[in-house]
Design a protein around this motif. Sequence first.
Motif, PDB file in Angstrom:
ATOM      1  N   LYS A  40      45.690  39.367  46.441  1.00 43.08           N
ATOM      2  CA  LYS A  40      44.602  38.517  46.946  1.00 43.08           C
ATOM      3  C   LYS A  40      44.353  37.299  46.068  1.00 43.08           C
ATOM      4  CE  LYS A  40      42.302  42.138  49.515  1.00 43.08           C
ATOM      5  NZ  LYS A  40      41.122  42.978  49.656  1.00 43.08           N
ATOM      6  N   LEU A  41      45.019  37.231  44.906  1.00 41.16           N
ATOM      7  CA  LEU A  41      44.847  36.086  44.008  1.00 41.16           C
ATOM      8  C   LEU A  41      45.756  34.948  44.476  1.00 41.16           C
ATOM      9  CD1 LEU A  41      44.807  38.053  40.640  1.00 41.16           C
ATOM     10  CD2 LEU A  41      42.840  37.234  41.967  1.00 41.16           C
ATOM     11  N   THR A  42      45.229  33.734  44.460  1.00 37.24           N
ATOM     12  CA  THR A  42      45.994  32.602  44.990  1.00 37.24           C
ATOM     13  C   THR A  42      46.619  31.720  43.908  1.00 37.24           C
ATOM     14  OG1 THR A  42      43.959  31.303  45.121  1.00 37.24           O
ATOM     15  CG2 THR A  42      44.628  32.505  47.107  1.00 37.24           C
ATOM     16  N   LYS A  43      46.129  31.815  42.681  1.00 37.72           N
ATOM     17  CA  LYS A  43      46.679  31.025  41.579  1.00 37.72           C
ATOM     18  C   LYS A  43      47.817  31.809  40.918  1.00 37.72           C
ATOM     19  CE  LYS A  43      41.975  29.715  40.264  1.00 37.72           C
ATOM     20  NZ  LYS A  43      41.032  29.777  39.122  1.00 37.72           N
ATOM     21  N   PRO A  44      48.633  31.131  40.106  1.00 37.03           N
ATOM     22  CA  PRO A  44      49.584  31.880  39.273  1.00 37.03           C
ATOM     23  C   PRO A  44      48.799  32.864  38.399  1.00 37.03           C
ATOM     24  CG  PRO A  44      50.073  29.528  39.194  1.00 37.03           C
ATOM     25  CD  PRO A  44      48.756  29.672  39.908  1.00 37.03           C
ATOM     26  N   VAL A  45      49.407  34.006  38.120  1.00 34.18           N
ATOM     27  CA  VAL A  45      48.729  35.074  37.384  1.00 34.18           C
ATOM     28  C   VAL A  45      49.477  35.365  36.090  1.00 34.18           C
ATOM     29  CG1 VAL A  45      48.001  37.499  37.465  1.00 34.18           C
ATOM     30  CG2 VAL A  45      47.917  36.101  39.552  1.00 34.18           C
ATOM     31  N   LEU A  46      48.740  35.467  34.997  1.00 42.36           N
ATOM     32  CA  LEU A  46      49.300  35.922  33.741  1.00 42.36           C
ATOM     33  C   LEU A  46      48.677  37.286  33.449  1.00 42.36           C
ATOM     34  CD1 LEU A  46      50.135  34.009  30.577  1.00 42.36           C
ATOM     35  CD2 LEU A  46      48.916  36.164  30.378  1.00 42.36           C
ATOM     36  N   LEU A  47      49.525  38.306  33.391  1.00 51.80           N
ATOM     37  CA  LEU A  47      49.084  39.658  33.053  1.00 51.80           C
ATOM     38  C   LEU A  47      49.342  39.898  31.575  1.00 51.80           C
ATOM     39  CD1 LEU A  47      50.653  41.776  35.952  1.00 51.80           C
ATOM     40  CD2 LEU A  47      48.362  40.776  35.855  1.00 51.80           C
ATOM     41  N   SER A  48      48.298  40.210  30.842  1.00 48.19           N
ATOM     42  CA  SER A  48      48.398  40.568  29.432  1.00 48.19           C
ATOM     43  C   SER A  48      48.100  42.065  29.343  1.00 48.19           C
ATOM     44  CB  SER A  48      47.379  39.763  28.623  1.00 48.19           C
ATOM     45  OG  SER A  48      47.285  40.250  27.295  1.00 48.19           O
ATOM     46  N   ILE A  49      49.112  42.841  28.985  1.00 49.50           N
ATOM     47  CA  ILE A  49      49.003  44.300  28.996  1.00 49.50           C
ATOM     48  C   ILE A  49      49.106  44.814  27.565  1.00 49.50           C
ATOM     49  CG2 ILE A  49      50.044  46.430  29.875  1.00 49.50           C
ATOM     50  CD1 ILE A  49      51.118  43.721  31.874  1.00 49.50           C
ATOM     51  N   PHE A  50      48.243  45.748  27.219  1.00 46.57           N
ATOM     52  CA  PHE A  50      48.219  46.262  25.847  1.00 46.57           C
ATOM     53  C   PHE A  50      47.767  47.717  25.836  1.00 46.57           C
ATOM     54  CE2 PHE A  50      44.495  43.817  26.937  1.00 46.57           C
ATOM     55  CZ  PHE A  50      43.455  44.680  26.664  1.00 46.57           C
ATOM     56  N   PRO A  51      48.139  48.456  24.770  1.00 44.01           N
ATOM     57  CA  PRO A  51      47.854  49.889  24.734  1.00 44.01           C
ATOM     58  C   PRO A  51      46.415  50.289  24.421  1.00 44.01           C
ATOM     59  CG  PRO A  51      49.340  49.288  22.934  1.00 44.01           C
ATOM     60  CD  PRO A  51      49.092  48.059  23.736  1.00 44.01           C
TER      61      PRO A  51
END
Length: 160
Positions: A40-51
């Motif tokens: 549903k997001l329309t902009k480019p997405v940056l996913l930052s994943i961490f433990p």
Amino acid sequence: MTQEIKINGEKVATINPVTQGKAPDFTLPDLSGSSVTLSKLTKPVLLSIFPDINTSTCSLQTKHFNLEASEHQDIDFLSISNNTADEQRNWCAAEDIDMTILSDNGDFAKAYGLLINEGPLTGRLARSVFVIKNGEIIYSEIVNEITAEPNYSKALAAIK
């Protein structure tokens, strides 16, 4: 492609992450309990994943992307960990951080192949960064050394 996860240079686990192609869709709760759905997001997405938000490297990673998010309104920055929403809220309050942080119940980790199933990090997400445009993964970095930060500039360059 199998990736090793290390702590201080010593292999503790292997994962098999999704690193290219169509980004698996997901819906996760943010800190207010609202659902955020990737598709549903329309902009480019940056996913930052961490433990774990309560560790130094994860804290540095989240603070860095929080600064970037304030300067790039044309990008949706999503930080994801499997900390509880309460843990995430407490950390944000203590650090004066206001960004979208999502709590994964394990579904995201499994969909992206980022769940660590062995060693001292069992049940945690592997540190990683993804850039998604138009539903496609255009950049991914799985940080093999869990104590290392991701390459922030490469991730941001991939969005441009």
